[in-house]
Motif scaffolding. Structure first.
Motif, PDB file in Angstrom:
ATOM      1  N   GLU A  76       0.745  -1.168   0.081  1.00 49.47           N
ATOM      2  CA  GLU A  76       0.094  -0.106  -0.141  1.00 49.47           C
ATOM      3  C   GLU A  76       0.962   1.348   0.065  1.00 49.47           C
ATOM      4  OE1 GLU A  76      -3.079  -0.380  -0.006  1.00 49.47           O
ATOM      5  OE2 GLU A  76      -3.837  -2.292   0.771  1.00 49.47           O
ATOM      6  N   ASP A  77       0.392   2.348  -0.479  1.00 50.12           N
ATOM      7  CA  ASP A  77       1.197   3.500  -0.461  1.00 50.12           C
ATOM      8  C   ASP A  77       1.368   4.035   1.277  1.00 50.12           C
ATOM      9  OD1 ASP A  77      -0.859   6.021   0.235  1.00 50.12           O
ATOM     10  OD2 ASP A  77      -1.910   4.469  -0.972  1.00 50.12           O
ATOM     11  N   ILE A  78       2.362   4.971   1.201  1.00 50.68           N
ATOM     12  CA  ILE A  78       2.732   5.237   2.861  1.00 50.68           C
ATOM     13  C   ILE A  78       1.576   5.961   3.437  1.00 50.68           C
ATOM     14  CG2 ILE A  78       3.987   7.138   1.857  1.00 50.68           C
ATOM     15  CD1 ILE A  78       4.675   4.706   5.135  1.00 50.68           C
ATOM     16  N   GLY A  79       0.941   6.731   2.515  1.00 50.90           N
ATOM     17  CA  GLY A  79      -0.434   7.669   3.062  1.00 50.90           C
ATOM     18  C   GLY A  79      -1.202   6.635   3.784  1.00 50.90           C
ATOM     19  N   SER A  80      -1.411   5.549   3.086  1.00 51.06           N
ATOM     20  CA  SER A  80      -2.673   4.620   3.687  1.00 51.06           C
ATOM     21  C   SER A  80      -2.074   3.908   5.007  1.00 51.06           C
ATOM     22  CB  SER A  80      -3.005   3.498   2.647  1.00 51.06           C
ATOM     23  OG  SER A  80      -3.528   3.944   1.304  1.00 51.06           O
ATOM     24  N   ILE A  81      -0.879   3.672   5.020  1.00 53.55           N
ATOM     25  CA  ILE A  81      -0.112   3.016   5.879  1.00 53.55           C
ATOM     26  C   ILE A  81      -0.325   3.982   7.500  1.00 53.55           C
ATOM     27  CG2 ILE A  81       1.839   1.856   6.969  1.00 53.55           C
ATOM     28  CD1 ILE A  81       2.492   0.921   4.246  1.00 53.55           C
ATOM     29  N   HIS A 100      -2.062   0.349  16.255  1.00 55.96           N
ATOM     30  CA  HIS A 100      -3.170   0.609  15.490  1.00 55.96           C
ATOM     31  C   HIS A 100      -3.443  -0.421  14.567  1.00 55.96           C
ATOM     32  CE1 HIS A 100      -2.825   4.776  17.257  1.00 55.96           C
ATOM     33  NE2 HIS A 100      -1.638   4.437  17.221  1.00 55.96           N
ATOM     34  N   GLU A 101      -4.738  -0.762  14.092  1.00 57.01           N
ATOM     35  CA  GLU A 101      -4.860  -1.887  13.217  1.00 57.01           C
ATOM     36  C   GLU A 101      -5.708  -1.551  12.126  1.00 57.01           C
ATOM     37  OE1 GLU A 101      -7.185  -4.959  15.085  1.00 57.01           O
ATOM     38  OE2 GLU A 101      -8.695  -3.706  16.012  1.00 57.01           O
ATOM     39  N   GLY A 102      -5.412  -2.113  10.932  1.00 51.08           N
ATOM     40  CA  GLY A 102      -6.008  -1.826   9.670  1.00 51.08           C
ATOM     41  C   GLY A 102      -6.137  -2.882   8.958  1.00 51.08           C
ATOM     42  N   VAL A 103      -6.820  -2.823   7.734  1.00 49.16           N
ATOM     43  CA  VAL A 103      -6.648  -3.894   6.665  1.00 49.16           C
ATOM     44  C   VAL A 103      -5.842  -3.528   5.435  1.00 49.16           C
ATOM     45  CG1 VAL A 103      -8.073  -5.504   5.249  1.00 49.16           C
ATOM     46  CG2 VAL A 103      -9.000  -5.066   7.477  1.00 49.16           C
ATOM     47  N   LEU A 104      -4.908  -4.276   5.188  1.00 51.34           N
ATOM     48  CA  LEU A 104      -3.878  -4.022   4.036  1.00 51.34           C
ATOM     49  C   LEU A 104      -3.449  -5.145   3.380  1.00 51.34           C
ATOM     50  CD1 LEU A 104      -1.244  -2.014   6.168  1.00 51.34           C
ATOM     51  CD2 LEU A 104      -3.118  -0.857   4.488  1.00 51.34           C
TER      52      LEU A 104
END
Length: 147
Positions: A76-81, A100-104
């Protein structure tokens, strides 16, 4: 007289720039952020296979002295991360509350156990899954891939 004002104006400019720089990560955090980028971020591809893991682990210098047993590359792009750092804090594996959590989209690279540095061999698993990253600084930036 004008020459005496020049150092004062220069000093004021330097202090202003330093003040603006206070919103950037500290040196230690910046070093950890750069390490995070080197070890985990590859936005150029959407997923990898075994040869991808073998190549990237060598390229990113994780096979020089020993074979890193497990590593995850984020596609993913660094902005999304970095956006994940603005989600609610959760507890990290080490007990700190800066995760922190997210889906990537990711590729997990697991060492096969039958190789020696620097020619380490990996098995790849590409997926879109929930990840947990630790963030620090102001503004917060990712500094550690937790899980």
């Amino acid at each position: 007289m004008a020459l005496q004002r020049t150092p004062c104006l220069f000093l004021l400019l330097v202090l202003t720039l330093l003040g603006l720089g206070l919103v950037q990560p500290s040196y230690g955090q910046d070093r950890m952020y750069q390490r995070f980028l080197r070890q985990h971020v590859d936005p150029q591809v959407t997923g990898g296979d075994n040869s991808y893991c073998n190549l990237m682990m060598q390229r990113r210098k994780m096979t020089s002295y020993q074979c890193k047993r497990f590593n995850t590359f984020i596609h993913e792009d660094i902005g999304s991360i970095r956006g994940i750092c603005s989600t609610a804090s959760i507890q990290c594996k080490n007990g700190k509350m800066n995760c922190h959590e997210g889906v990537l989209r990711v590729t997990d690279c697991r060492e096969t156990g039958s190789s020696r540095p620097p020619n380490c061999r990996y098995r790849a698993s590409a997926s879109t899954r929930r990840v947990v990253i630790a963030c620090e600084g102001n503004p917060e930036v990712p500094v550690h891939f937790d899980r």
